[in-house]
Design a protein around this motif. Structure first.
Motif, PDB file in Angstrom:
ATOM      1  N   TYR A  47     -50.213   6.866  32.358  1.00 45.70           N
ATOM      2  CA  TYR A  47     -48.796   7.089  31.960  1.00 45.70           C
ATOM      3  C   TYR A  47     -48.878   7.628  30.667  1.00 45.70           C
ATOM      4  N   ASN A  48     -50.022   7.206  29.676  1.00 43.52           N
ATOM      5  CA  ASN A  48     -49.715   7.494  28.215  1.00 43.52           C
ATOM      6  C   ASN A  48     -50.641   9.015  28.025  1.00 43.52           C
ATOM      7  N   ILE A  49     -50.972   9.489  29.026  1.00 47.82           N
ATOM      8  CA  ILE A  49     -51.420  10.989  28.682  1.00 47.82           C
ATOM      9  C   ILE A  49     -50.243  11.731  28.128  1.00 47.82           C
ATOM     10  N   SER A  50     -50.685  12.531  27.165  1.00 45.34           N
ATOM     11  CA  SER A  50     -49.700  13.378  26.473  1.00 45.34           C
ATOM     12  C   SER A  50     -49.516  14.853  27.372  1.00 45.34           C
ATOM     13  N   LEU A  51     -48.152  15.170  27.437  1.00 50.16           N
ATOM     14  CA  LEU A  51     -48.109  16.620  27.911  1.00 50.16           C
ATOM     15  C   LEU A  51     -47.396  17.192  27.023  1.00 50.16           C
ATOM     16  N   GLY A  52     -47.083  18.706  27.149  1.00 51.36           N
ATOM     17  CA  GLY A  52     -46.619  19.585  26.470  1.00 51.36           C
ATOM     18  C   GLY A  52     -45.222  19.761  27.312  1.00 51.36           C
ATOM     19  N   CYS A  53     -44.275  19.559  27.107  1.00 51.93           N
ATOM     20  CA  CYS A  53     -42.795  19.798  27.735  1.00 51.93           C
ATOM     21  C   CYS A  53     -42.260  20.882  27.343  1.00 51.93           C
ATOM     22  N   VAL A  54     -42.479  21.945  28.040  1.00 56.02           N
ATOM     23  CA  VAL A  54     -41.816  23.420  27.717  1.00 56.02           C
ATOM     24  C   VAL A  54     -40.342  23.395  28.448  1.00 56.02           C
ATOM     25  N   ILE A  55     -39.407  23.002  27.714  1.00 55.02           N
ATOM     26  CA  ILE A  55     -37.915  23.019  28.113  1.00 55.02           C
ATOM     27  C   ILE A  55     -37.334  24.115  28.121  1.00 55.02           C
ATOM     28  N   VAL A  56     -37.018  24.630  29.589  1.00 51.97           N
ATOM     29  CA  VAL A  56     -36.179  26.159  29.666  1.00 51.97           C
ATOM     30  C   VAL A  56     -34.773  25.845  30.188  1.00 51.97           C
ATOM     31  N   LYS A  57     -33.878  26.401  29.209  1.00 52.96           N
ATOM     32  CA  LYS A  57     -32.459  26.193  29.521  1.00 52.96           C
ATOM     33  C   LYS A  57     -31.915  27.478  30.238  1.00 52.96           C
ATOM     34  N   ASN A  58     -30.691  27.313  30.608  1.00 53.73           N
ATOM     35  CA  ASN A  58     -30.060  28.540  31.172  1.00 53.73           C
ATOM     36  C   ASN A  58     -30.574  29.099  32.290  1.00 53.73           C
ATOM     37  N   VAL A  59     -31.329  28.247  33.080  1.00 55.02           N
ATOM     38  CA  VAL A  59     -32.346  28.867  34.356  1.00 55.02           C
ATOM     39  C   VAL A  59     -31.520  29.452  35.214  1.00 55.02           C
ATOM     40  N   THR A  60     -31.649  30.439  35.419  1.00 52.67           N
ATOM     41  CA  THR A  60     -31.124  31.234  36.933  1.00 52.67           C
ATOM     42  C   THR A  60     -32.280  31.495  38.063  1.00 52.67           C
ATOM     43  N   TRP A  61     -31.721  31.096  39.036  1.00 47.40           N
ATOM     44  CA  TRP A  61     -32.668  31.212  40.266  1.00 47.40           C
ATOM     45  C   TRP A  61     -32.255  32.136  41.061  1.00 47.40           C
ATOM     46  N   LEU A  62     -33.432  33.048  41.617  1.00 48.68           N
ATOM     47  CA  LEU A  62     -33.010  34.241  42.308  1.00 48.68           C
ATOM     48  C   LEU A  62     -32.907  33.995  43.766  1.00 48.68           C
ATOM     49  N   ARG A  85     -39.498  34.142  40.792  1.00 48.03           N
ATOM     50  CA  ARG A  85     -38.213  33.088  41.384  1.00 48.03           C
ATOM     51  C   ARG A  85     -37.294  32.822  40.561  1.00 48.03           C
ATOM     52  N   GLY A  86     -37.341  33.210  39.390  1.00 49.16           N
ATOM     53  CA  GLY A  86     -36.202  32.700  38.389  1.00 49.16           C
ATOM     54  C   GLY A  86     -36.829  32.959  36.763  1.00 49.16           C
ATOM     55  N   CYS A 104     -37.127  22.368  42.058  1.00 45.20           N
ATOM     56  CA  CYS A 104     -36.032  22.957  40.896  1.00 45.20           C
ATOM     57  C   CYS A 104     -35.137  23.762  41.657  1.00 45.20           C
ATOM     58  N   LYS A 105     -35.306  24.710  42.468  1.00 47.85           N
ATOM     59  CA  LYS A 105     -34.316  25.708  42.937  1.00 47.85           C
ATOM     60  C   LYS A 105     -33.313  24.890  43.763  1.00 47.85           C
ATOM     61  N   GLU A 106     -33.950  24.085  44.669  1.00 48.73           N
ATOM     62  CA  GLU A 106     -32.906  23.417  45.659  1.00 48.73           C
ATOM     63  C   GLU A 106     -31.945  22.564  44.790  1.00 48.73           C
ATOM     64  N   ASN A 107     -32.230  21.970  43.788  1.00 45.44           N
ATOM     65  CA  ASN A 107     -31.506  21.098  42.936  1.00 45.44           C
ATOM     66  C   ASN A 107     -30.756  21.985  42.025  1.00 45.44           C
ATOM     67  N   SER A 108     -30.907  23.215  42.076  1.00 46.06           N
ATOM     68  CA  SER A 108     -30.043  24.114  41.151  1.00 46.06           C
ATOM     69  C   SER A 108     -30.225  23.719  39.664  1.00 46.06           C
ATOM     70  N   PHE A 109     -31.324  23.122  39.394  1.00 44.90           N
ATOM     71  CA  PHE A 109     -31.325  22.897  37.746  1.00 44.90           C
ATOM     72  C   PHE A 109     -31.142  23.965  36.841  1.00 44.90           C
ATOM     73  N   SER A 110     -30.497  23.636  35.866  1.00 44.52           N
ATOM     74  CA  SER A 110     -30.259  24.736  34.950  1.00 44.52           C
ATOM     75  C   SER A 110     -31.178  24.543  33.661  1.00 44.52           C
ATOM     76  N   GLU A 111     -31.829  23.320  33.597  1.00 38.64           N
ATOM     77  CA  GLU A 111     -32.476  22.982  32.669  1.00 38.64           C
ATOM     78  C   GLU A 111     -33.821  22.394  33.223  1.00 38.64           C
ATOM     79  N   VAL A 112     -35.085  22.966  32.987  1.00 37.64           N
ATOM     80  CA  VAL A 112     -36.174  22.252  33.678  1.00 37.64           C
ATOM     81  C   VAL A 112     -37.339  22.105  32.625  1.00 37.64           C
ATOM     82  N   ASN A 113     -38.256  21.302  33.192  1.00 34.57           N
ATOM     83  CA  ASN A 113     -39.639  21.159  32.290  1.00 34.57           C
ATOM     84  C   ASN A 113     -40.695  21.931  32.976  1.00 34.57           C
ATOM     85  N   MET A 114     -41.103  22.896  32.203  1.00 35.64           N
ATOM     86  CA  MET A 114     -42.270  23.370  32.810  1.00 35.64           C
ATOM     87  C   MET A 114     -43.485  22.835  32.045  1.00 35.64           C
ATOM     88  N   TRP A 115     -43.851  21.639  32.363  1.00 31.27           N
ATOM     89  CA  TRP A 115     -44.975  21.014  31.704  1.00 31.27           C
ATOM     90  C   TRP A 115     -46.300  21.648  31.563  1.00 31.27           C
TER      91      TRP A 115
END
Length: 126
Positions: free
Chosen positions: A101-116, A56-57, A19-30
């Motif tokens: 592929y059908n198992i349910s996940l809780g996708c905790v969507i985090v926006k405005n991510v800052t990587w330290l 780390r962020g 996530c940091k290498e790609n500088s994602f500003s929105e991530v899925n903390m599943w």
């Protein structure tokens, strides 16, 4: 933003690196569960790297989305912290090699991510 609450999430080092290498500003903390009630929408989440005690962020909790593994991959791709769907499935560490592929996940969507860019040791924060 509610600064009266926050959440320190223990995250996998591989998830952090990708996530940091790609500088994602929105991530899925599943999560392998379909609920997340630790904090309210708009509250901060801090990413504590497992095994290092390093923050780390951080970002802002946007929403919880319950969806299938494949849908989570199709929507967030590498922002799931994996380079491929196969790697994502391995990272889920499902019991008894129950790869589905059908198992349910809780996708905790985090926006405005800052990587330290420097290390913040958890017990040094005051």
């Amino acid at each position: 933003m509610d600064y009266n609450e926050g959440y320190v999430a223990i995250v996998n080092p591989t998830w952090t690196r990708i996530c940091k290498e790609n500088s994602f500003s929105e991530v899925n903390m599943w999560l392998r569960r379909a609920n997340f009630k630790a904090i309210s929408q708009g509250s901060p989440i801090f990413f504590l790297e497992k095994g290092s005690r390093l923050i780390r962020g951080y970002g802002i909790f946007d929403k919880l989305v319950v969806t299938s593994v494949v849908s989570a991959w199709n929507t967030y791709q590498q922002a799931n912290g994996a380079k491929s769907l196969d790697e994502f499935l391995r990272t889920l560490n499902l019991p008894n090699d129950n790869v589905s592929y059908n198992i349910s996940l809780g996708c905790v969507i985090v926006k405005n991510v800052t990587w330290l860019n420097q290390d913040y040791l958890l017990n040094n924060l005051e």
